[in-house]
Motif scaffolding. Structure first.
Motif, PDB file in Angstrom:
ATOM      1  N   LYS A   1       0.837  -1.206   0.000  1.00 41.88           N
ATOM      2  CA  LYS A   1       0.000   0.000   0.000  1.00 41.88           C
ATOM      3  C   LYS A   1       0.873   1.258   0.000  1.00 41.88           C
ATOM      4  O   LYS A   1       0.598   2.209  -0.731  1.00 41.88           O
ATOM      5  CB  LYS A   1      -0.942   0.004   1.205  1.00 41.88           C
ATOM      6  CG  LYS A   1      -1.920   1.149   1.169  1.00 41.88           C
ATOM      7  CD  LYS A   1      -3.027   0.986   2.176  1.00 41.88           C
ATOM      8  CE  LYS A   1      -4.037   2.106   1.970  1.00 41.88           C
ATOM      9  NZ  LYS A   1      -5.290   1.813   2.637  1.00 41.88           N
ATOM     10  N   ASP A   2       1.945   1.250   0.798  1.00 41.83           N
ATOM     11  CA  ASP A   2       2.858   2.397   0.824  1.00 41.83           C
ATOM     12  C   ASP A   2       3.511   2.619  -0.538  1.00 41.83           C
ATOM     13  O   ASP A   2       3.614   3.753  -1.017  1.00 41.83           O
ATOM     14  CB  ASP A   2       3.948   2.204   1.881  1.00 41.83           C
ATOM     15  CG  ASP A   2       3.425   2.302   3.301  1.00 41.83           C
ATOM     16  OD1 ASP A   2       2.289   2.787   3.502  1.00 41.83           O
ATOM     17  OD2 ASP A   2       4.155   1.890   4.221  1.00 41.83           O
TER      18      ASP A   2
ATOM     19  N   SER B   1       0.917   3.938  -3.015  1.00 43.54           N
ATOM     20  CA  SER B   1       0.477   5.298  -2.659  1.00 43.54           C
ATOM     21  C   SER B   1       1.433   6.368  -3.173  1.00 43.54           C
ATOM     22  O   SER B   1       1.013   7.502  -3.430  1.00 43.54           O
ATOM     23  CB  SER B   1       0.342   5.428  -1.143  1.00 43.54           C
ATOM     24  OG  SER B   1      -0.698   4.612  -0.676  1.00 43.54           O
TER      25      SER B   1
ATOM     26  N   ILE C   1      -5.927   7.892  -3.455  1.00 46.35           N
ATOM     27  CA  ILE C   1      -5.714   7.018  -2.297  1.00 46.35           C
ATOM     28  C   ILE C   1      -7.017   6.840  -1.525  1.00 46.35           C
ATOM     29  O   ILE C   1      -7.389   5.725  -1.176  1.00 46.35           O
ATOM     30  CB  ILE C   1      -4.591   7.570  -1.390  1.00 46.35           C
ATOM     31  CG1 ILE C   1      -3.253   7.503  -2.126  1.00 46.35           C
ATOM     32  CG2 ILE C   1      -4.531   6.793  -0.077  1.00 46.35           C
ATOM     33  CD1 ILE C   1      -2.136   8.273  -1.452  1.00 46.35           C
TER      34      ILE C   1
ATOM     35  N   ALA D   1      -5.030   2.440  -3.822  1.00 41.89           N
ATOM     36  CA  ALA D   1      -3.831   1.822  -3.226  1.00 41.89           C
ATOM     37  C   ALA D   1      -4.184   0.624  -2.351  1.00 41.89           C
ATOM     38  O   ALA D   1      -3.298  -0.011  -1.787  1.00 41.89           O
ATOM     39  CB  ALA D   1      -3.048   2.853  -2.417  1.00 41.89           C
ATOM     40  N   ASP D   2      -5.479   0.309  -2.259  1.00 43.09           N
ATOM     41  CA  ASP D   2      -5.896  -0.803  -1.407  1.00 43.09           C
ATOM     42  C   ASP D   2      -5.304  -2.111  -1.910  1.00 43.09           C
ATOM     43  O   ASP D   2      -5.163  -2.337  -3.114  1.00 43.09           O
ATOM     44  CB  ASP D   2      -7.420  -0.910  -1.361  1.00 43.09           C
ATOM     45  CG  ASP D   2      -8.052   0.223  -0.575  1.00 43.09           C
ATOM     46  OD1 ASP D   2      -7.315   1.022   0.036  1.00 43.09           O
ATOM     47  OD2 ASP D   2      -9.294   0.318  -0.592  1.00 43.09           O
ATOM     48  N   VAL D   3      -4.985  -2.979  -0.981  1.00 44.60           N
ATOM     49  CA  VAL D   3      -4.381  -4.274  -1.307  1.00 44.60           C
ATOM     50  C   VAL D   3      -5.485  -5.283  -1.596  1.00 44.60           C
ATOM     51  O   VAL D   3      -6.463  -5.386  -0.864  1.00 44.60           O
ATOM     52  CB  VAL D   3      -3.485  -4.755  -0.145  1.00 44.60           C
ATOM     53  CG1 VAL D   3      -2.934  -6.142  -0.424  1.00 44.60           C
ATOM     54  CG2 VAL D   3      -2.354  -3.758   0.086  1.00 44.60           C
TER      55      VAL D   3
ATOM     56  N   ALA E   1      -1.380  -4.294  -5.207  1.00 43.18           N
ATOM     57  CA  ALA E   1      -1.843  -2.936  -4.901  1.00 43.18           C
ATOM     58  C   ALA E   1      -1.468  -2.013  -6.049  1.00 43.18           C
ATOM     59  O   ALA E   1      -0.434  -2.186  -6.691  1.00 43.18           O
ATOM     60  CB  ALA E   1      -1.223  -2.429  -3.605  1.00 43.18           C
TER      61      ALA E   1
END
Length: 103
Positions: A44-45, A48, A56, A61-63, A77
């Protein structure tokens, strides 16, 4: 046969990032150093970094989990660029010239 069984003792997360078909990121993390929750946070990081705050908050960015590949755990992601993490036995990655382990 024992070599295959021995490989199950050392599982490794393989994380790859792609922009279209171009690989932009690669990392290997031993399973004993990272849970699936930690790997999901890393994905996710990473995703993003390529998105606006609005994208976001819209969940880009969700897994996501890919359960369609048998017994392999696969997390993803992002859109494009996107990141994929999969759990492998260490012997499956032997000979991978680009294999790098993060300790």
């Amino acid at each position: 046969m024992s070599k295959v069984a021995d490989g199950f003792g050392e599982m490794v997360w393989k994380i790859d990032g792609y922009d279209g078909t171009e690989q932009i990121f690669e990392q290997r993390i031993p399973l004993n150093n990272a849970s699936s929750e930690r790997i999901a946070g890393i994905l996710k990081d990473l995703a993003s970094k390529h998105l606006t705050p609005g994208e976001i908050s819209a969940g880009l960015a969700d897994v996501r989990s890919d359960a369609q590949h048998g017994n392999r755990i696969i997390l993803m992601a992002g859109q494009d660029p996107y990141y994929v993490a999969a759990l492998f036995r260490s012997d499956e990655l032997e000979g991978d010239a680009d294999s790098r382990l993060a300790e």
